[in-house]
Scaffold this motif. Structure first.
Motif, PDB file in Angstrom:
ATOM      1  N   ASP A  97       0.795  -1.191  -0.066  1.00 48.37           N
ATOM      2  CA  ASP A  97      -0.036  -0.014  -0.090  1.00 48.37           C
ATOM      3  C   ASP A  97       0.819   1.230  -0.122  1.00 48.37           C
ATOM      4  O   ASP A  97       0.462   2.251  -0.518  1.00 48.37           O
ATOM      5  N   TYR A  98       1.911   1.015   0.648  1.00 47.28           N
ATOM      6  CA  TYR A  98       2.910   2.546   0.531  1.00 47.28           C
ATOM      7  C   TYR A  98       3.995   2.463  -0.315  1.00 47.28           C
ATOM      8  O   TYR A  98       4.413   3.567  -0.643  1.00 47.28           O
ATOM      9  N   ARG A  99       4.330   1.489  -1.045  1.00 46.17           N
ATOM     10  CA  ARG A  99       5.190   1.331  -1.945  1.00 46.17           C
ATOM     11  C   ARG A  99       4.980   2.122  -3.070  1.00 46.17           C
ATOM     12  O   ARG A  99       4.028   2.079  -4.024  1.00 46.17           O
ATOM     13  N   GLY A 100       5.889   3.296  -3.323  1.00 47.52           N
ATOM     14  CA  GLY A 100       5.819   4.096  -4.825  1.00 47.52           C
ATOM     15  C   GLY A 100       4.560   5.019  -4.543  1.00 47.52           C
ATOM     16  O   GLY A 100       4.186   5.659  -5.681  1.00 47.52           O
ATOM     17  N   ARG A 101       3.986   5.542  -3.286  1.00 44.64           N
ATOM     18  CA  ARG A 101       2.733   6.108  -3.267  1.00 44.64           C
ATOM     19  C   ARG A 101       3.097   7.609  -3.084  1.00 44.64           C
ATOM     20  O   ARG A 101       2.285   8.410  -2.938  1.00 44.64           O
ATOM     21  N   GLY A 102       4.214   7.750  -2.568  1.00 42.43           N
ATOM     22  CA  GLY A 102       4.488   9.339  -2.156  1.00 42.43           C
ATOM     23  C   GLY A 102       4.444   9.787  -0.820  1.00 42.43           C
ATOM     24  O   GLY A 102       4.423  10.801  -0.563  1.00 42.43           O
ATOM     25  N   TRP A 103       3.864   8.784  -0.066  1.00 40.91           N
ATOM     26  CA  TRP A 103       3.667   9.139   1.619  1.00 40.91           C
ATOM     27  C   TRP A 103       4.630   8.225   2.248  1.00 40.91           C
ATOM     28  O   TRP A 103       5.014   6.944   2.143  1.00 40.91           O
ATOM     29  N   SER A 104       5.024   8.811   3.395  1.00 39.04           N
ATOM     30  CA  SER A 104       6.093   8.300   4.418  1.00 39.04           C
ATOM     31  C   SER A 104       5.301   7.298   5.219  1.00 39.04           C
ATOM     32  O   SER A 104       3.801   7.720   5.474  1.00 39.04           O
ATOM     33  N   ARG A 105       5.961   6.245   5.800  1.00 41.62           N
ATOM     34  CA  ARG A 105       5.123   5.492   6.911  1.00 41.62           C
ATOM     35  C   ARG A 105       5.362   6.082   8.154  1.00 41.62           C
ATOM     36  O   ARG A 105       6.524   5.968   8.684  1.00 41.62           O
ATOM     37  N   GLY A 106       4.529   6.881   8.647  1.00 43.89           N
ATOM     38  CA  GLY A 106       4.702   7.670   9.876  1.00 43.89           C
ATOM     39  C   GLY A 106       4.282   6.837  11.161  1.00 43.89           C
ATOM     40  O   GLY A 106       3.091   6.614  11.167  1.00 43.89           O
ATOM     41  N   HIS A 107       5.331   6.881  12.152  1.00 43.33           N
ATOM     42  CA  HIS A 107       4.987   6.206  13.354  1.00 43.33           C
ATOM     43  C   HIS A 107       3.985   7.197  14.030  1.00 43.33           C
ATOM     44  O   HIS A 107       4.054   8.497  13.672  1.00 43.33           O
ATOM     45  N   MET A 108       3.076   6.526  14.909  1.00 41.78           N
ATOM     46  CA  MET A 108       2.221   7.377  15.741  1.00 41.78           C
ATOM     47  C   MET A 108       3.172   7.401  17.086  1.00 41.78           C
ATOM     48  O   MET A 108       3.388   8.266  17.616  1.00 41.78           O
ATOM     49  N   GLN A 137       1.963   9.788   6.050  1.00 41.96           N
ATOM     50  CA  GLN A 137       2.388  11.002   6.444  1.00 41.96           C
ATOM     51  C   GLN A 137       3.261  11.547   5.226  1.00 41.96           C
ATOM     52  O   GLN A 137       4.246  10.919   4.909  1.00 41.96           O
ATOM     53  N   ASN A 138       3.083  13.020   5.361  1.00 45.74           N
ATOM     54  CA  ASN A 138       4.093  13.732   4.370  1.00 45.74           C
ATOM     55  C   ASN A 138       5.523  13.638   4.869  1.00 45.74           C
ATOM     56  O   ASN A 138       5.923  13.602   6.050  1.00 45.74           O
ATOM     57  N   ALA A 139       6.503  12.967   4.040  1.00 46.45           N
ATOM     58  CA  ALA A 139       7.712  12.614   4.295  1.00 46.45           C
ATOM     59  C   ALA A 139       8.398  13.711   5.100  1.00 46.45           C
ATOM     60  O   ALA A 139       9.358  13.548   5.898  1.00 46.45           O
ATOM     61  N   ASN A 140       8.324  15.228   4.390  1.00 50.63           N
ATOM     62  CA  ASN A 140       9.203  16.260   5.311  1.00 50.63           C
ATOM     63  C   ASN A 140       8.456  16.620   6.612  1.00 50.63           C
ATOM     64  O   ASN A 140       9.394  16.864   7.580  1.00 50.63           O
ATOM     65  N   LEU A 141       7.008  16.167   6.788  1.00 51.38           N
ATOM     66  CA  LEU A 141       6.642  16.337   8.073  1.00 51.38           C
ATOM     67  C   LEU A 141       7.098  15.351   8.979  1.00 51.38           C
ATOM     68  O   LEU A 141       7.534  15.657  10.178  1.00 51.38           O
ATOM     69  N   ASN A 142       7.259  14.061   8.532  1.00 50.29           N
ATOM     70  CA  ASN A 142       7.660  12.860   9.294  1.00 50.29           C
ATOM     71  C   ASN A 142       9.018  13.251   9.921  1.00 50.29           C
ATOM     72  O   ASN A 142       9.534  13.167  11.182  1.00 50.29           O
ATOM     73  N   SER A 143       9.776  13.825   9.283  1.00 51.66           N
ATOM     74  CA  SER A 143      11.325  14.008   9.368  1.00 51.66           C
ATOM     75  C   SER A 143      11.574  15.409  10.114  1.00 51.66           C
ATOM     76  O   SER A 143      12.735  15.575  10.463  1.00 51.66           O
ATOM     77  N   GLY A 144      10.676  16.068   9.869  1.00 51.39           N
ATOM     78  CA  GLY A 144      10.585  17.530  10.224  1.00 51.39           C
ATOM     79  C   GLY A 144       9.927  17.851  11.755  1.00 51.39           C
ATOM     80  O   GLY A 144      10.490  17.493  12.762  1.00 51.39           O
ATOM     81  N   ASP A 145       8.942  18.528  11.395  1.00 55.08           N
ATOM     82  CA  ASP A 145       7.879  19.081  12.483  1.00 55.08           C
ATOM     83  C   ASP A 145       7.604  18.050  13.497  1.00 55.08           C
ATOM     84  O   ASP A 145       7.707  18.120  14.653  1.00 55.08           O
TER      85      ASP A 145
END
Length: 262
Positions: free
Chosen positions: A106-117, A142-150
């Motif tokens: 579901d996540y592979r190549g979809r443009g979204w990060s796998r975001g831990h809660m 989750q937005n990849a930049n959000l996941n690794s950023g804010d």
């Protein structure tokens, strides 16, 4: 209120509540399950919910959206650090929830990060806890930049607070503003429009804080999305920290100021 007395009161309340639920029968296992569940929200209304108990957190899972409603955990100073590394290729589907459910495809190549809660960084204290943090029931697109950023900055702040104050209680999860949601993959995993996180500390003067962040590229200042817990409750429809006495609940939910935490 004396904190030790308060925690004893909560334990007695949990014992009494569990005896009611189980018709007067009570066991050591019930006691362990009820103990320290200050962070667990009230059951959701008008929403799919399956409660999953993990070593490091508790999940309210939504089978209709294939993501959690919320994830809650008690982060202690001891759990805020550790030497357990993030495992490679650790994301795995949760066989305790019904199919269809989120998978790697579901996540592979979809443009979204796998975001831990509940983040992996809060589970470095135990191998099993770390492994379970990579279940897809603890994950949202989750937005990849959000996941690794804010979002990562908030997670690191929570670990600092746990170390500084001894322990904190955390609940986080997705926010679904729209009536129609974007989905990814063959299992149609819902992409949240935003995320929330609420935090309570009961040591010293009790305090609380909430965060709401759109699922987009990071903002420049995290105080732009600081909210009271009461406001996060209004937006999400979730009642947080229901075991808190009314006076403490009102105090921690009605004010949110980052300066109180640093």
């Amino acid at each position: 209120m004396n904190y030790n007395y308060y925690k004893l009161s909560l334990s007695l309340f949990a014992l009494f509540a569990s005896m009611i639920v189980y018709g007067g029968e009570y066991s050591v296992q019930d006691s362990i399950q009820q103990k320290e569940r200050i962070e667990t929200p009230l059951p959701k209304r008008h929403s799919s919910e399956q409660i999953l108990y993990r070593k490091g957190y508790t999940v309210s899972y939504n089978k209709d959206y294939k993501i959690p409603n919320w994830v809650a955990w008690h982060l202690t100073a001891e759990h805020a650090t550790g030497s357990i590394p993030r495992p490679g290729n650790a994301w795995h589907e949760d066989e305790e929830v019904p199919e269809p459910r989120a998978t790697l495809i579901d996540y592979r190549g979809r443009g979204w990060s796998r975001g831990h809660m509940c983040p992996a960084g809060d589970n470095k204290w135990d191998n099993d806890a770390m492994y379970e943090s990579f279940l897809f029931t603890n994950c949202c697109p989750q937005n990849a930049n959000l996941n690794s950023g804010d979002w990562n900055q908030i997670e690191m702040a929570c670990r600092r607070w746990a170390e500084k104050y001894g322990d904190i209680y955390i609940v986080c999860g997705p926010i679904l503003y729209n009536k129609v949601h974007e989905t990814i993959g063959p299992n149609k995993v819902v992409v949240p429009e935003a995320f929330f996180k609420v935090v309570v500390c009961l040591n010293g003067t009790p305090k609380g804080i909430g965060f709401i962040r759109k699922n987009t590229d990071p903002a420049k200042r995290n105080d732009l999305y600081v909210n009271t817990i009461s406001e996060v409750e209004r937006i999400t429809g979730i009642t947080f920290f229901p075991l808190l006495p009314k006076d403490i609940s009102k105090s921690v939910k009605s004010k949110a100021d980052l300066k109180d935490w640093e």
